[in-house]
Design a protein around this motif. Structure first.
Motif, PDB file in Angstrom:
ATOM      1  N   ARG A  53      -4.817 -28.821 -34.626  1.00 37.50           N
ATOM      2  CA  ARG A  53      -5.153 -29.636 -33.454  1.00 37.50           C
ATOM      3  C   ARG A  53      -3.901 -29.982 -32.655  1.00 37.50           C
ATOM      4  O   ARG A  53      -3.914 -29.972 -31.417  1.00 37.50           O
ATOM      5  CB  ARG A  53      -5.895 -30.901 -33.886  1.00 37.50           C
ATOM      6  CG  ARG A  53      -7.312 -30.625 -34.424  1.00 37.50           C
ATOM      7  CD  ARG A  53      -8.107 -31.885 -34.612  1.00 37.50           C
ATOM      8  NE  ARG A  53      -7.594 -32.709 -35.710  1.00 37.50           N
ATOM      9  CZ  ARG A  53      -7.933 -32.568 -36.973  1.00 37.50           C
ATOM     10  NH1 ARG A  53      -8.777 -31.608 -37.340  1.00 37.50           N
ATOM     11  NH2 ARG A  53      -7.445 -33.372 -37.906  1.00 37.50           N
ATOM     12  N   LYS A  54      -2.794 -30.285 -33.344  1.00 37.24           N
ATOM     13  CA  LYS A  54      -1.545 -30.597 -32.643  1.00 37.24           C
ATOM     14  C   LYS A  54      -1.007 -29.360 -31.923  1.00 37.24           C
ATOM     15  O   LYS A  54      -0.535 -29.447 -30.783  1.00 37.24           O
ATOM     16  CB  LYS A  54      -0.504 -31.120 -33.638  1.00 37.24           C
ATOM     17  CG  LYS A  54      -0.802 -32.510 -34.175  1.00 37.24           C
ATOM     18  CD  LYS A  54       0.253 -32.950 -35.178  1.00 37.24           C
ATOM     19  CE  LYS A  54      -0.059 -34.333 -35.734  1.00 37.24           C
ATOM     20  NZ  LYS A  54       0.949 -34.761 -36.744  1.00 37.24           N
ATOM     21  N   ALA A  55      -1.078 -28.216 -32.586  1.00 36.55           N
ATOM     22  CA  ALA A  55      -0.613 -26.986 -31.951  1.00 36.55           C
ATOM     23  C   ALA A  55      -1.470 -26.643 -30.737  1.00 36.55           C
ATOM     24  O   ALA A  55      -0.967 -26.179 -29.709  1.00 36.55           O
ATOM     25  CB  ALA A  55      -0.635 -25.837 -32.954  1.00 36.55           C
ATOM     26  N   SER A  56      -2.773 -26.902 -30.834  1.00 36.58           N
ATOM     27  CA  SER A  56      -3.688 -26.578 -29.743  1.00 36.58           C
ATOM     28  C   SER A  56      -3.475 -27.460 -28.527  1.00 36.58           C
ATOM     29  O   SER A  56      -3.917 -27.118 -27.418  1.00 36.58           O
ATOM     30  CB  SER A  56      -5.137 -26.697 -30.223  1.00 36.58           C
ATOM     31  OG  SER A  56      -5.406 -25.767 -31.255  1.00 36.58           O
ATOM     32  N   ALA A  57      -2.825 -28.606 -28.721  1.00 33.38           N
ATOM     33  CA  ALA A  57      -2.568 -29.510 -27.605  1.00 33.38           C
ATOM     34  C   ALA A  57      -1.370 -29.068 -26.769  1.00 33.38           C
ATOM     35  O   ALA A  57      -1.183 -29.560 -25.650  1.00 33.38           O
ATOM     36  CB  ALA A  57      -2.342 -30.929 -28.126  1.00 33.38           C
ATOM     37  N   LEU A  58      -0.563 -28.147 -27.293  1.00 31.67           N
ATOM     38  CA  LEU A  58       0.600 -27.650 -26.558  1.00 31.67           C
ATOM     39  C   LEU A  58       0.165 -26.593 -25.543  1.00 31.67           C
ATOM     40  O   LEU A  58      -0.844 -25.917 -25.741  1.00 31.67           O
ATOM     41  CB  LEU A  58       1.616 -27.041 -27.523  1.00 31.67           C
ATOM     42  CG  LEU A  58       2.251 -27.977 -28.546  1.00 31.67           C
ATOM     43  CD1 LEU A  58       3.137 -27.177 -29.501  1.00 31.67           C
ATOM     44  CD2 LEU A  58       3.049 -29.072 -27.860  1.00 31.67           C
ATOM     45  N   ALA A 112      -5.260 -30.960 -38.954  1.00 34.22           N
ATOM     46  CA  ALA A 112      -4.494 -31.704 -37.954  1.00 34.22           C
ATOM     47  C   ALA A 112      -3.361 -30.871 -37.371  1.00 34.22           C
ATOM     48  O   ALA A 112      -3.021 -31.018 -36.187  1.00 34.22           O
ATOM     49  CB  ALA A 112      -3.942 -32.989 -38.580  1.00 34.22           C
ATOM     50  N   GLU A 113      -2.773 -29.991 -38.182  1.00 33.17           N
ATOM     51  CA  GLU A 113      -1.702 -29.126 -37.675  1.00 33.17           C
ATOM     52  C   GLU A 113      -2.215 -28.236 -36.544  1.00 33.17           C
ATOM     53  O   GLU A 113      -1.547 -28.067 -35.520  1.00 33.17           O
ATOM     54  CB  GLU A 113      -1.155 -28.247 -38.813  1.00 33.17           C
ATOM     55  CG  GLU A 113      -0.476 -28.991 -39.926  1.00 33.17           C
ATOM     56  CD  GLU A 113      -0.107 -28.071 -41.077  1.00 33.17           C
ATOM     57  OE1 GLU A 113       0.866 -28.362 -41.782  1.00 33.17           O
ATOM     58  OE2 GLU A 113      -0.815 -27.047 -41.248  1.00 33.17           O
ATOM     59  N   GLU A 127       6.083 -29.680 -33.018  1.00 32.79           N
ATOM     60  CA  GLU A 127       4.763 -29.449 -33.615  1.00 32.79           C
ATOM     61  C   GLU A 127       4.666 -28.068 -34.262  1.00 32.79           C
ATOM     62  O   GLU A 127       3.855 -27.867 -35.172  1.00 32.79           O
ATOM     63  CB  GLU A 127       3.672 -29.585 -32.549  1.00 32.79           C
ATOM     64  CG  GLU A 127       3.530 -30.970 -31.979  1.00 32.79           C
ATOM     65  CD  GLU A 127       4.445 -31.214 -30.780  1.00 32.79           C
ATOM     66  OE1 GLU A 127       4.241 -32.217 -30.083  1.00 32.79           O
ATOM     67  OE2 GLU A 127       5.355 -30.380 -30.546  1.00 32.79           O
TER      68      GLU A 127
END
Length: 242
Positions: free
Chosen positions: A95-100, A92-93, A126
């Motif tokens: 995925r959150k970083a990839s959304a930035l 999940a970490e 994030e």
């Protein structure tokens, strides 16, 4: 794994460790995140090479140039000390970083996401939560000889650096080479998908490499190694024999 470096040049450099006007500018950092899943961590050398390529992709991206959306941050970052910080993420970490906003660069087994520069105290939440330590990676097999026709980032054989530290240093070396190239050489490298190798230099050749006139990265000594240590020599074919 954050560091500031000094190339061997007769003019002040953004990597320089002595006080200079760049210290008076607002300080920025280039965040990088490497994906390290427990079950399938990337190979160390591939992670280093992918990190170096990620820096080059960011430097050459149209959003980083001219009036691009990242251009102001890139200029502010390069007007001050040149800092890079590598953190790790999984699940999940990641995925959150990839959304930035940023760019993900993939290697054979590695994934590295590079983000536009941020103020030292202005990291996105994030990324703040991600760990800096724990980026200890191994190569399942010897990486083999580098392509003699492609750039090689030679690591100091006398230094023991964590994978995260070495990733940042490889990124610095790639950036120094990029700055020294002509526009034609930059275009050719970009069209080759920034092909490069990262290898530990043979012990008997390291002194000659550092005295060769090729770009040299020197560490400021904030983490892991002594101040002034030469960490990387950027051996780009276009810069040999200058």
């Amino acid at each position: 794994m954050s560091s500031e470096e000094t190339p061997v040049t007769p003019v002040p450099s953004p990597f320089h460790q002595e006080p200079n006007p760049r210290d008076e500018a607002p300080q920025y950092v280039l965040p990088m995140v490497v994906r390290i899943e427990k079950a399938e961590p990337p190979a160390r050398t591939d992670a280093l090479e992918t990190a170096a390529r990620a820096v080059l992709v960011m430097l050459s991206d149209e959003r980083s140039l001219g009036d691009g959306e990242w251009a102001a941050a890139m200029r502010d970052w390069q007007d001050a000390r040149i800092r890079k910080v590598v953190r790790r993420a999984r699940g999940a970490e990641w995925r959150k970083a990839s959304a930035l906003p940023g760019i993900t660069v993939t290697g054979k087994s590695a994934e590295v996401r590079v983000f536009p520069p941020v103020p030292l105290d202005g990291w996105p939440k994030e990324l703040v939560k991600l760990q800096v330590s724990g980026t200890d990676l191994d190569d399942p097999a010897e990486p083999g000889a580098p392509d003699p026709l492609a750039p090689v980032l030679w690591l100091n054989p006398e230094l023991d650096m964590s994978a995260g530290k070495a990733m940042a240093q490889a990124g610095h070396g790639a950036q120094l080479a990029w700055w020294d190239l002509s526009q034609e050489q930059r275009t050719a490298w970009r069209e080759a998908d920034f092909a490069l190798s990262v290898r530990v230099a043979p012990r008997g050749e390291w002194a000659a490499l550092t005295a060769s006139g090729l770009p040299v990265v020197r560490d400021a000594g904030f983490t892991e190694i002594a101040p002034g240590s030469c960490t990387v020599v950027a051996d780009h074919p276009g810069l040999r024999g200058r």
